[in-house]
Write a protein that holds these residues in place. Structure first.
Motif, PDB file in Angstrom:
ATOM      1  N   VAL A 182      73.768  49.000 -55.720  1.00  0.00           N
ATOM      2  CA  VAL A 182      74.913  48.129 -55.403  1.00  0.00           C
ATOM      3  C   VAL A 182      74.678  47.348 -54.113  1.00  0.00           C
ATOM      4  O   VAL A 182      75.364  46.343 -53.864  1.00  0.00           O
TER       5      VAL A 182
ATOM      6  N   PHE B  98      74.284  43.644 -54.365  1.00  0.00           N
ATOM      7  CA  PHE B  98      75.467  42.809 -54.596  1.00  0.00           C
ATOM      8  C   PHE B  98      76.418  42.819 -53.400  1.00  0.00           C
ATOM      9  O   PHE B  98      77.555  42.381 -53.509  1.00  0.00           O
ATOM     10  N   LYS B  99      75.935  43.324 -52.256  1.00  0.00           N
ATOM     11  CA  LYS B  99      76.778  43.401 -51.070  1.00  0.00           C
ATOM     12  C   LYS B  99      76.055  42.817 -49.856  1.00  0.00           C
ATOM     13  O   LYS B  99      74.825  42.725 -49.831  1.00  0.00           O
ATOM     14  N   ASP B 100      76.839  42.432 -48.848  1.00  0.00           N
ATOM     15  CA  ASP B 100      76.287  42.052 -47.553  1.00  0.00           C
ATOM     16  C   ASP B 100      76.169  43.338 -46.750  1.00  0.00           C
ATOM     17  O   ASP B 100      77.024  43.666 -45.930  1.00  0.00           O
ATOM     18  N   TYR B 101      75.081  44.067 -47.014  1.00  0.00           N
ATOM     19  CA  TYR B 101      74.973  45.438 -46.515  1.00  0.00           C
ATOM     20  C   TYR B 101      74.867  45.492 -44.998  1.00  0.00           C
ATOM     21  O   TYR B 101      74.106  44.758 -44.376  1.00  0.00           O
TER      22      TYR B 101
ATOM     23  N   SER C  78      80.672  47.951 -47.073  1.00  0.00           N
ATOM     24  CA  SER C  78      80.084  46.617 -46.905  1.00  0.00           C
ATOM     25  C   SER C  78      80.714  45.648 -47.893  1.00  0.00           C
ATOM     26  O   SER C  78      81.006  46.010 -49.036  1.00  0.00           O
ATOM     27  N   PRO C  79      80.947  44.386 -47.478  1.00  0.00           N
ATOM     28  CA  PRO C  79      81.634  43.411 -48.353  1.00  0.00           C
ATOM     29  C   PRO C  79      80.772  42.974 -49.532  1.00  0.00           C
ATOM     30  O   PRO C  79      79.551  42.870 -49.422  1.00  0.00           O
ATOM     31  N   TRP C  80      81.419  42.700 -50.657  1.00  0.00           N
ATOM     32  CA  TRP C  80      80.732  42.229 -51.856  1.00  0.00           C
ATOM     33  C   TRP C  80      80.360  40.761 -51.706  1.00  0.00           C
ATOM     34  O   TRP C  80      81.121  39.968 -51.164  1.00  0.00           O
ATOM     35  N   VAL C  81      79.187  40.385 -52.199  1.00  0.00           N
ATOM     36  CA  VAL C  81      78.764  38.983 -52.209  1.00  0.00           C
ATOM     37  C   VAL C  81      78.368  38.527 -53.609  1.00  0.00           C
ATOM     38  O   VAL C  81      77.949  37.385 -53.804  1.00  0.00           O
ATOM     39  N   GLY C  82      78.450  39.412 -54.585  1.00  0.00           N
ATOM     40  CA  GLY C  82      78.107  39.059 -55.965  1.00  0.00           C
ATOM     41  C   GLY C  82      76.626  38.763 -56.132  1.00  0.00           C
ATOM     42  O   GLY C  82      75.774  39.513 -55.652  1.00  0.00           O
TER      43      GLY C  82
ATOM     44  N   THR D  78      69.420  44.061 -48.170  1.00  0.00           N
ATOM     45  CA  THR D  78      70.049  43.469 -49.361  1.00  0.00           C
ATOM     46  C   THR D  78      69.038  42.686 -50.179  1.00  0.00           C
ATOM     47  O   THR D  78      68.974  42.818 -51.405  1.00  0.00           O
TER      48      THR D  78
END
Length: 315
Positions: A51, A54-57, A66-70, A282
């Motif tokens: 995952v 798909f995140k700005d780790y 951590s926020p999702w960035v798709g 990421t």
């Protein structure tokens, strides 16, 4: 109504049979728990880290926070020139390995199988197997000592004979040839073990019948030996094709140098530089996920084609 009753009876009987089998062989099931635990802990649990792609780790926030960035990370990866260079080199080196290195263990296994002097056969097997147990770090050091352009043993010998120096490790074409040769030397013996094991399963009566019919040694190899190990060859070939998008880290890393980066930079070393040295976790995870998906597609495609052509496959 009678048919339905019999079905119900069978459904009730199945759990009892399973419980009896479990009670009878509980030691075997207990032994199976250890490898199952190994795969769950070290193989399946780390998959949760996918995952990150798909995140700005952020290591301080953790994976979940951590926020999702798709798919933004994948778009960034596909815009990186270094990624396409590493992907091209990965496919090229793996393809050359399949074309050049894959047949070598088959030929060695057949040659060893044809030997009649037992002490020579055992000695040859031992010599062929030994390189597999040598670390790639040691092999890399040996390659530098032997093949270095300025002070390598081979080039010093060529100089003393009045011949030109060969840039084994500094010219792209020579580096690829050296990469393939060292890979064959290191892995051919291990592959030979697999084919020798497959050869022991061939019925000896077939060879005796061929002798009665006056078949030559080459005829027996072509019509008995090769068809006998054909399923093993196909399975190993499918597995190798499935690894077309992935490549080991040790071999290209220890043999590489800045002069041949254009041909030696592969996915594994690129991920190391991006993920470990640059701390772009990421990006590194996204590349790894892409690599795994492409490898799965190659594996399934090779298995499908093999089933259509030879009616043989992994599953």
């Amino acid at each position: 109504m009678q048919i339905e009753t019999e079905r119900q009876r069978k459904v009730k009987t199945v759990p009892r049979v399973r419980m009896k089998a479990l009670y009878r062989d509980w030691q075997l099931y207990l032994l199976l728990l250890l490898p199952l635990a190994y795969f769950i802990i070290f193989k399946y649990t780390p998959m949760l880290g996918v995952v990150i792609a798909f995140k700005d780790y952020n290591m301080f926030q953790g994976i979940l926070a951590s926020p999702w960035v798709g798919f933004e990370t994948f778009r960034e990866v596909f815009q990186m020139d270094g990624f396409y260079n590493a992907l091209r080199n990965t496919f090229l080196l793996n393809f050359l390995d399949i074309v050049v290195s894959f047949p070598i263990p088959i030929a060695l296994a057949i040659l060893l199988n044809e030997l009649r002097i037992k002490w020579f056969k055992k000695g040859a097997q031992t010599i062929l197997y030994l390189p597999h147990f040598i670390s790639w770090v040691i092999i890399g050091g040996m390659a530098i000592q032997l093949l270095a352009t300025n002070n390598g043993i081979v080039n010093n010998l060529l100089k003393s004979l009045g011949m030109k120096v060969i840039p084994f490790l500094t010219e792209p074409v020579y580096w690829v040839l050296t990469y393939l040769f060292i890979g064959i030397w290191q892995s051919a013996g291990w592959g030979t073990i697999i084919y020798l094991a497959a050869l022991t399963g061939i019925n000896k009566d077939l060879y005796e019948a061929a002798d009665v019919d006056g078949a030559s040694r080459m005829r027996k190899i072509w019509h008995i030996t090769l068809p006998g190990i054909k399923p093993t060859i196909i399975i190993l070939l499918i597995i190798n094709i499935g690894h077309m998008a992935s490549i080991g880290f040790d071999r290209p890393f220890v043999l590489s140098n800045p002069l041949v980066t254009d041909v030696s930079e592969v996915i594994s070393t690129y991920v190391y530089k991006i993920g470990i040295q640059s701390a772009r976790y990421t990006i590194a995870t996204a590349i790894g996920l892409f690599q795994a998906v492409v490898g799965l597609i190659f594996l399934l495609s090779a298995d499908y084609i093999s089933r259509k052509v030879n009616d043989q496959g992994i599953w």
